[in-house]
Scaffold this motif. Structure first.
Motif, PDB file in Angstrom:
ATOM      1  N   LEU A 157      12.875 -13.132 -60.391  1.00  0.00           N
ATOM      2  CA  LEU A 157      13.752 -14.294 -60.225  1.00  0.00           C
ATOM      3  C   LEU A 157      13.319 -15.464 -61.102  1.00  0.00           C
ATOM      4  O   LEU A 157      14.156 -16.198 -61.643  1.00  0.00           O
ATOM      5  N   GLU A 158      12.017 -15.641 -61.247  1.00  0.00           N
ATOM      6  CA  GLU A 158      11.524 -16.719 -62.111  1.00  0.00           C
ATOM      7  C   GLU A 158      12.019 -16.543 -63.543  1.00  0.00           C
ATOM      8  O   GLU A 158      12.277 -17.517 -64.250  1.00  0.00           O
ATOM      9  N   LEU A 159      12.180 -15.276 -63.962  1.00  0.00           N
ATOM     10  CA  LEU A 159      12.597 -14.992 -65.329  1.00  0.00           C
ATOM     11  C   LEU A 159      14.112 -15.029 -65.496  1.00  0.00           C
ATOM     12  O   LEU A 159      14.607 -15.231 -66.609  1.00  0.00           O
ATOM     13  N   THR A 160      14.851 -14.835 -64.397  1.00  0.00           N
ATOM     14  CA  THR A 160      16.305 -14.673 -64.524  1.00  0.00           C
ATOM     15  C   THR A 160      17.118 -15.837 -63.970  1.00  0.00           C
ATOM     16  O   THR A 160      18.216 -16.102 -64.451  1.00  0.00           O
ATOM     17  N   ALA A 161      16.599 -16.527 -62.960  1.00  0.00           N
ATOM     18  CA  ALA A 161      17.429 -17.519 -62.260  1.00  0.00           C
ATOM     19  C   ALA A 161      17.891 -18.636 -63.183  1.00  0.00           C
ATOM     20  O   ALA A 161      19.047 -19.066 -63.121  1.00  0.00           O
ATOM     21  N   ASP A 162      17.004 -19.119 -64.061  1.00  0.00           N
ATOM     22  CA  ASP A 162      17.387 -20.221 -64.944  1.00  0.00           C
ATOM     23  C   ASP A 162      18.479 -19.803 -65.920  1.00  0.00           C
ATOM     24  O   ASP A 162      19.423 -20.556 -66.171  1.00  0.00           O
ATOM     25  N   SER A 163      18.356 -18.601 -66.469  1.00  0.00           N
ATOM     26  CA  SER A 163      19.342 -18.164 -67.461  1.00  0.00           C
ATOM     27  C   SER A 163      20.653 -17.728 -66.816  1.00  0.00           C
ATOM     28  O   SER A 163      21.734 -17.984 -67.348  1.00  0.00           O
ATOM     29  N   LEU A 164      20.575 -17.093 -65.660  1.00  0.00           N
ATOM     30  CA  LEU A 164      21.787 -16.625 -64.996  1.00  0.00           C
ATOM     31  C   LEU A 164      22.436 -17.718 -64.151  1.00  0.00           C
ATOM     32  O   LEU A 164      23.666 -17.746 -64.016  1.00  0.00           O
ATOM     33  N   GLY A 165      21.617 -18.563 -63.555  1.00  0.00           N
ATOM     34  CA  GLY A 165      22.134 -19.618 -62.701  1.00  0.00           C
ATOM     35  C   GLY A 165      22.101 -19.238 -61.233  1.00  0.00           C
ATOM     36  O   GLY A 165      22.163 -18.054 -60.867  1.00  0.00           O
ATOM     37  N   ASP A 166      22.008 -20.245 -60.382  1.00  0.00           N
ATOM     38  CA  ASP A 166      21.917 -20.026 -58.938  1.00  0.00           C
ATOM     39  C   ASP A 166      23.159 -19.364 -58.359  1.00  0.00           C
ATOM     40  O   ASP A 166      23.100 -18.791 -57.266  1.00  0.00           O
ATOM     41  N   GLU A 167      24.277 -19.461 -59.061  1.00  0.00           N
ATOM     42  CA  GLU A 167      25.547 -18.960 -58.530  1.00  0.00           C
ATOM     43  C   GLU A 167      25.868 -17.542 -58.992  1.00  0.00           C
ATOM     44  O   GLU A 167      26.928 -17.008 -58.663  1.00  0.00           O
TER      45      GLU A 167
END
Length: 401
Positions: A157-167
Motif C-alpha cells: 500500500l505504501e508503494l501504490t496508494a499515492d499513485s493510485l489514490g485513496d479512491e
C-alpha cells in the motif's frame, strides 16, 4: 466455431445468473466439440476450460475446477511463456481456489509466483501487483501468519496508494483487508484506522450506496459495536438501512444487495442496530426480486424468521433455499436446516429432507463427492437419534465408503 464461442458466452451468463449446473453441461459439450472439431484453436480451448472451471467453482466442485485451471496453466506456459500476464492471472485463480480448499501452503506458492510475474511486468505500484499481494496475504492469513500478511499489505500500500489514490478500488479493498487482519491481531486502533480510510475512499470513489461501500460500512459498524462505540455503530447501521430501503424501492433492485443488508440488520452485533422488521421486508423483497430463484435471499429470509422466533417459517425458507440448484453445493446450510428441524423436535422432517436432498445430490455429483458423505453422515446421526441403530449404522457405513 462461432456457435461454440456463442455457447461459451451463454454458459458464462448462466453461471453469473446462478445456473451453474446448466452452464457446466453446455461447457463440457463445448470442450468436447472443440477437441474433436477444432483442435488447433488454442485460445478457444483455454477460454472454454476457464469458463468450465468457473461453473464448477460456483458449485463448490473445487477439486475438479482446480485440476482444470492447472491444465490451463500448463497450456498457457507452453503457448505464451512462463512470464505472460495470462499465466499470472491463472496462478492467482489457482491460489484463490487452493485457499478455498484449505491448502494455504500451496496457495502461497502460486500467489508468490503470480506476484513475481506482475511485479516484473508492471512494477510495484500497479493495481495487479496490489491484487496479487492481497491473494498472497490471504494465503498467509489462513496459515495464521497474520503479522506477515499485514506487513506485506502495508508495504504494498505504501508503494501504490499515492499513485493510485485513496479512491481506487484496489486500495479500498486492500485497506478493508488490512482492517480485518489487524482486528485478528488485536490491533484495534490500527484496524479502526484502516476501516475509516477504506470507508472514506469507498464513499468518495465508489459512491455512498455502492455494494463494496455497503459491505465495508456493515463490517465497520459491527467492529465499532464490539469496541463499545455504539453511537457511531448505530449511525452506520441506520445508513445501511436507509440506503437499502432506497434500493428496495427501485424498479429492478439487486436481490443480493438487499439480502446482504437484510442479513446485517437481522444479525447485527448490537440490539440497537438490529431491526428485524426491516430485515424481513428487505429479505422478502430480495426473494421477490430474484424471481425466487436465488439461494442467498432465501437463506437470509430463513435467518430473519429464526431471529423473530418463527421456527416453522425459518424451516420452510431454508428448505426453499436448499431446493434450488445452488443448495446442492454447500454443507453449512444443509447442516443448519437439520439443526432447525432438531430444534423443532421434528426428527422425521429432518430425515425426509436429508433423503430427498441426498437423491438430488446424487444426480448432480459423483458418488465419491465429499458432500454426498456429508449428507449421509447427517442422515446417520438423525436416524440414530430416532433410536434406529441398525439403519443408522447402514447410513454411516455408506458415509465412510
Amino acid at each position: 466455431l462461432e456457435s461454440l464461442r456463442a455457447q461459451i458466452l451463454q454458459a458464462r451468463i448462466l453461471t453469473e445468473s446462478g445456473d451453474a449446473i446448466s452452464a457446466e453441461a453446455i461447457l463440457r459439450q463445448t470442450v468436447a466439440d472443440l477437441v474433436n472439431l477444432h483442435p488447433g484453436e488454442v485460445m478457444d480451448h483455454l477460454d472454454a476450460r476457464v469458463s468450465l472451471a468457473s461453473a464448477l467453482e460456483e458449485q463448490a466442485k473445487r477439486d475438479e475446477a482446480l485440476a482444470l485451471l492447472q491444465q490451463v496453466l500448463v497450456a498457457q506456459e507452453t503457448e505464451f511463456g512462463s512470464e505472460h500476464p495470462d499465466v499470472a492471472r491463472t496462478l492467482g485463480e489457482i491460489a484463490a481456489m487452493l485457499n478455498h480448499l484449505n491448502r494455504a501452503e500451496e496457495a502461497e506458492i502460486a500467489a508468490r509466483r503470480a506476484l513475481e510475474i506482475n511485479l516484473a511486468l508492471y512494477g510495484p505500484a500497479h493495481p495487479r501487483a496490489l491484487a496479487s499481494t492481497r491473494v498472497l496475504a490471504r494465503a498467509l492469513d489462513r496459515q495464521g501468519r497474520h503479522q506477515e500478511a499485514a506487513g506485506l499489505l502495508e508495504e504494498r500500500l505504501e508503494l501504490t496508494a499515492d499513485s493510485l489514490g485513496d479512491e481506487h478500488n484496489s486500495v479500498i479493498n486492500a485497506r478493508n483487508h488490512l482492517a480485518i487482519v489487524q482486528n485478528r491481531l488485536g490491533n484495534l486502533e490500527a484496524a479502526e484506522s484502516y476501516y475509516r480510510s477504506a470507508l472514506a475512499g469507498a464513499e468518495e470513489g465508489l459512491g455512498l450506496a455502492a455494494p463494496d461501500t455497503m459491505m465495508i460500512r456493515r463490517n465497520f459498524s459491527n467492529f465499532l459495536a464490539r469496541r463499545g462505540a455504539l453511537d457511531e455503530a448505530v449511525a452506520l447501521g441506520k445508513q445501511v438501512k436507509s440506503l437499502a430501503l432506497e434500493a428496495a424501492g427501485q424498479s429492478r433492485p439487486d436481490p443480493m444487495y438487499l439480502a446482504n443488508a437484510a442479513w446485517f440488520l437481522a444479525t447485527a452485533r448490537s440490539p440497537r442496530i438490529r431491526d428485524l422488521e426491516t430485515a424481513l421486508l428487505l429479505s422478502q423483497k430480495a426473494v421477490e426480486a430474484s424471481g425466487e430463484k436465488l439461494y442467498y435471499p432465501w437463506v437470509t429470509l430463513s435467518e430473519t424468521y429464526y431471529q423473530q422466533g418463527d421456527l416453522s417459517r425459518a424451516i420452510e425458507a431454508q428448505g426453499r433455499a436448499l431446493s434450488l440448484p445452488d443448495g446442492l453445493h454447500y454443507d453449512g446450510e444443509e447442516r443448519y436446516l437439520v439443526k432447525l428441524y432438531l430444534e423443532a423436535g421434528d426428527l422425521a422432517g429432518a430425515e425426509e429432507f436429508l433423503r430427498q436432498h441426498l437423491q438430488r445430490r446424487l444426480v448432480s455429483r459423483s458418488d465419491d463427492d465429499p458432500l454426498i458423505g456429508h449428507t449421509l453422515g447427517l442422515l446417520g446421526r438423525v436416524v440414530l437419534q430416532e433410536e434406529r441403530s441398525e439403519a443408522a449404522i447402514v447410513e454411516l457405513r455408506r458415509c465412510l465408503e
